[in-house]
Design a protein around this motif. Structure first.
Motif, PDB file in Angstrom:
ATOM      1  N   ASN A 262       0.821  -1.208   0.000  1.00 53.46           N
ATOM      2  CA  ASN A 262       0.000   0.000   0.000  1.00 53.46           C
ATOM      3  C   ASN A 262       0.853   1.256   0.000  1.00 53.46           C
ATOM      4  N   MET A 263       1.969   1.227   0.740  1.00 47.88           N
ATOM      5  CA  MET A 263       2.864   2.381   0.747  1.00 47.88           C
ATOM      6  C   MET A 263       3.429   2.623  -0.650  1.00 47.88           C
ATOM      7  N   THR A 264       3.816   1.546  -1.330  1.00 42.00           N
ATOM      8  CA  THR A 264       4.296   1.675  -2.706  1.00 42.00           C
ATOM      9  C   THR A 264       3.200   2.228  -3.604  1.00 42.00           C
ATOM     10  N   ALA A 265       1.958   1.760  -3.401  1.00 41.86           N
ATOM     11  CA  ALA A 265       0.842   2.197  -4.251  1.00 41.86           C
ATOM     12  C   ALA A 265       0.534   3.674  -4.079  1.00 41.86           C
ATOM     13  N   VAL A 266       0.453   4.153  -2.821  1.00 41.56           N
ATOM     14  CA  VAL A 266       0.104   5.566  -2.620  1.00 41.56           C
ATOM     15  C   VAL A 266       1.232   6.485  -3.098  1.00 41.56           C
ATOM     16  N   CYS A 267       2.480   6.019  -2.962  1.00 41.95           N
ATOM     17  CA  CYS A 267       3.604   6.814  -3.475  1.00 41.95           C
ATOM     18  C   CYS A 267       3.606   6.813  -5.007  1.00 41.95           C
ATOM     19  N   ALA A 268       3.242   5.673  -5.615  1.00 35.94           N
ATOM     20  CA  ALA A 268       3.155   5.613  -7.073  1.00 35.94           C
ATOM     21  C   ALA A 268       2.050   6.534  -7.581  1.00 35.94           C
ATOM     22  N   LEU A 269       0.919   6.603  -6.851  1.00 35.04           N
ATOM     23  CA  LEU A 269      -0.159   7.503  -7.267  1.00 35.04           C
ATOM     24  C   LEU A 269       0.269   8.964  -7.114  1.00 35.04           C
ATOM     25  N   ALA A 270       0.995   9.285  -6.043  1.00 35.03           N
ATOM     26  CA  ALA A 270       1.488  10.652  -5.870  1.00 35.03           C
ATOM     27  C   ALA A 270       2.445  11.029  -6.992  1.00 35.03           C
ATOM     28  N   THR A 271       3.303  10.088  -7.390  1.00 35.98           N
ATOM     29  CA  THR A 271       4.207  10.329  -8.516  1.00 35.98           C
ATOM     30  C   THR A 271       3.423  10.602  -9.791  1.00 35.98           C
ATOM     31  N   THR A 272       2.366   9.836  -9.996  1.00 37.66           N
ATOM     32  CA  THR A 272       1.551   9.980 -11.197  1.00 37.66           C
ATOM     33  C   THR A 272       0.769  11.289 -11.210  1.00 37.66           C
ATOM     34  N   MET A 273       0.190  11.658 -10.073  1.00 37.14           N
ATOM     35  CA  MET A 273      -0.714  12.807 -10.011  1.00 37.14           C
ATOM     36  C   MET A 273       0.015  14.135  -9.859  1.00 37.14           C
ATOM     37  N   PHE A 274       1.162  14.138  -9.166  1.00 36.21           N
ATOM     38  CA  PHE A 274       1.797  15.406  -8.818  1.00 36.21           C
ATOM     39  C   PHE A 274       3.217  15.581  -9.356  1.00 36.21           C
ATOM     40  N   LEU A 275       3.944  14.494  -9.598  1.00 38.31           N
ATOM     41  CA  LEU A 275       5.369  14.597  -9.930  1.00 38.31           C
ATOM     42  C   LEU A 275       5.674  14.289 -11.393  1.00 38.31           C
ATOM     43  N   GLY A 276       4.658  14.188 -12.217  1.00 37.10           N
ATOM     44  CA  GLY A 276       4.896  13.994 -13.642  1.00 37.10           C
ATOM     45  C   GLY A 276       5.068  12.565 -14.083  1.00 37.10           C
ATOM     46  N   GLY A 277       4.863  11.602 -13.178  1.00 32.46           N
ATOM     47  CA  GLY A 277       4.942  10.194 -13.577  1.00 32.46           C
ATOM     48  C   GLY A 277       6.271   9.843 -14.192  1.00 32.46           C
ATOM     49  N   TRP A 278       6.233   9.298 -15.401  1.00 32.31           N
ATOM     50  CA  TRP A 278       7.464   8.884 -16.085  1.00 32.31           C
ATOM     51  C   TRP A 278       8.190  10.046 -16.763  1.00 32.31           C
ATOM     52  N   GLN A 279       7.629  11.234 -16.738  1.00 24.35           N
ATOM     53  CA  GLN A 279       8.250  12.381 -17.400  1.00 24.35           C
ATOM     54  C   GLN A 279       9.561  12.748 -16.708  1.00 24.35           C
ATOM     55  N   GLY A 280      10.588  13.036 -17.490  1.00 20.76           N
ATOM     56  CA  GLY A 280      11.876  13.427 -16.940  1.00 20.76           C
ATOM     57  C   GLY A 280      12.883  13.648 -18.044  1.00 20.76           C
ATOM     58  N   PRO A 281      14.070  14.175 -17.699  1.00 19.86           N
ATOM     59  CA  PRO A 281      15.114  14.371 -18.708  1.00 19.86           C
ATOM     60  C   PRO A 281      15.427  13.085 -19.448  1.00 19.86           C
ATOM     61  N   ALA A 282      15.844  13.221 -20.714  1.00 19.75           N
ATOM     62  CA  ALA A 282      15.970  12.064 -21.610  1.00 19.75           C
ATOM     63  C   ALA A 282      17.166  11.172 -21.306  1.00 19.75           C
ATOM     64  N   PHE A 283      18.030  11.561 -20.351  1.00 21.88           N
ATOM     65  CA  PHE A 283      19.212  10.722 -20.119  1.00 21.88           C
ATOM     66  C   PHE A 283      18.882   9.461 -19.314  1.00 21.88           C
ATOM     67  N   LEU A 284      17.619   9.328 -18.836  1.00 23.98           N
ATOM     68  CA  LEU A 284      17.172   8.108 -18.184  1.00 23.98           C
ATOM     69  C   LEU A 284      15.837   7.685 -18.787  1.00 23.98           C
ATOM     70  N   PRO A 285      15.578   6.370 -18.875  1.00 26.13           N
ATOM     71  CA  PRO A 285      14.275   5.923 -19.379  1.00 26.13           C
ATOM     72  C   PRO A 285      13.139   6.406 -18.487  1.00 26.13           C
TER      73      PRO A 285
END
Length: 348
Positions: A262-285
């Motif tokens: 559950n901790m992993t799930a709520v942190c994954a949702l926070a990443t998705t909703m607020f931190l841009g999910g998979w979006q990031g500089p191109a030097f990492l997948p």
């Protein structure tokens, strides 16, 4: 780097290519099953790794060495603990409701699997891409309240029952500001689809547009997964281990697998909703960016656990209803006002 980013999609396309019709219902069913198996692996590995990491963080925070004997720097300690739990006797109290007593930890463990199945780990990498992904995630995660109540009632133990009732009071109270904190993002994107929400953050993560909502979400999510300083459900000084008091062996372990899941799930949702999910500089997948952001949030939750003391039950409820709930409603009003002003400016 683009090749690394496409590795999961390439593997998925290769598996679909084994079917005569790659878009047939059987190909879709096979990919869904493979996706769910991958989520199970994520939950189990996350629990094994995070238990050890949390012990290391606990040692760091309290100036103790932490696990350092079994294996290199203690890295095999979690494996030894898992083997110990598997080997312990499974005891069911004489006065317990045997069916409900046994099914409760299974529900707690299964819920992270159901919620993580709709999280997009990269572009096109959601195991199940639902248009109502946000609503589904919140609906599934809220069922854990019932599981803790079932565990407390079925144990035929007054301390377990108190823990189950506390779970209902705490988790329902904090679900409300948590849900309201996500409404601002939904209002901006006009979508409940998690992949669409990530795509909407191509230019700016929503943490900059919704900072108050992010803070509310993080605090409420810590309470939702019953972690200190909000771990009143299993306050060992008061009610032993709450709903888990009568559980032994692997069934006891399922509760903590569920907690880390559950901790992993709520942190994954926070990443998705607020931190841009998979979006990031191109030097990492993209999928690497996703797990790095999620890992930072998990580290923060662990840091909070080993920094702040447990609060009292009246403080817990006061904070939810008199602080977080008004702030979450204020955020909705401010978001609506901001959208209205933006539309006036654009329209003008």
């Amino acid at each position: 780097m683009e090749a690394l980013n496409q590795i999961p999609l390439t593997i998925a396309a290769a598996i679909r290519g084994l079917f005569t019709d790659p878009q047939s219902i059987w190909a879709d069913l096979t990919m869904t099953i493979i996706g769910l198996i991958a989520v199970i692996v994520i939950i189990v590995l996350a629990a094994l790794v995070l238990i050890l990491v949390e012990r290391k963080i606990a040692g760091w925070a309290s100036l103790r060495p932490g696990p350092n004997r079994l294996g290199p720097r203690g890295w095999f300690q979690t494996i030894a603990d898992a083997l110990k739990l598997i080997g312990k006797e499974d005891i069911t109290p004489a006065g317990a409701d045997r069916f409900l007593f046994k099914v409760a930890p299974m529900i707690v463990f299964a819920l992270p699997l159901m919620t993580l199945a709709v999280i997009p780990y990269g572009k096109g990498m959601a195991p199940i891409d639902l248009d109502l992904g946000v609503i589904y995630f919140l609906a599934m995660s809220s069922i854990s309240t019932i599981a803790f109540l079932i565990a407390g009632w079925a144990s035929n133990n007054k301390f377990s029952l108190i823990g189950g009732l506390r779970a209902v009071a705490q988790m329902i109270s904090y679900e409300i500001p948590l849900i309201f904190s996500l409404l601002g993002v939904v209002m901006i994107t006009q979508s409940f689809n998690l992949s669409n929400i990530v795509e909407s953050q191509s230019y700016v993560p929503f943490i900059f547009l919704q900072p108050l909502a992010f803070v509310i979400y993080v605090i409420a999510s810590i309470a939702e997964v019953n972690r200190a300083p909000f771990d009143l459900v299993e306050a060992d000084q008061e009610i032993l281990a709450g709903p888990m008091t009568e559980y032994t062996g692997l069934r006891w372990g399922l509760f903590f697998l569920g907690e880390y899941g559950n901790m992993t799930a709520v942190c994954a949702l926070a990443t998705t909703m607020f931190l841009g999910g998979w979006q990031g500089p191109a030097f990492l997948p993209g999928w690497v960016w996703f797990w790095l952001k999620t890992g930072v949030l998990i580290f923060f939750m662990m840091w909070v656990r080993w920094t702040f003391p447990r609060i009292k039950i009246d403080q817990l409820m006061h904070f939810a209803w008199k602080v977080l709930l008004p702030l979450s409603l204020l955020n909705i009003v401010l978001t609506g006002l901001g959208i209205y002003i933006y539309q006036l400016v654009i329209g003008g």
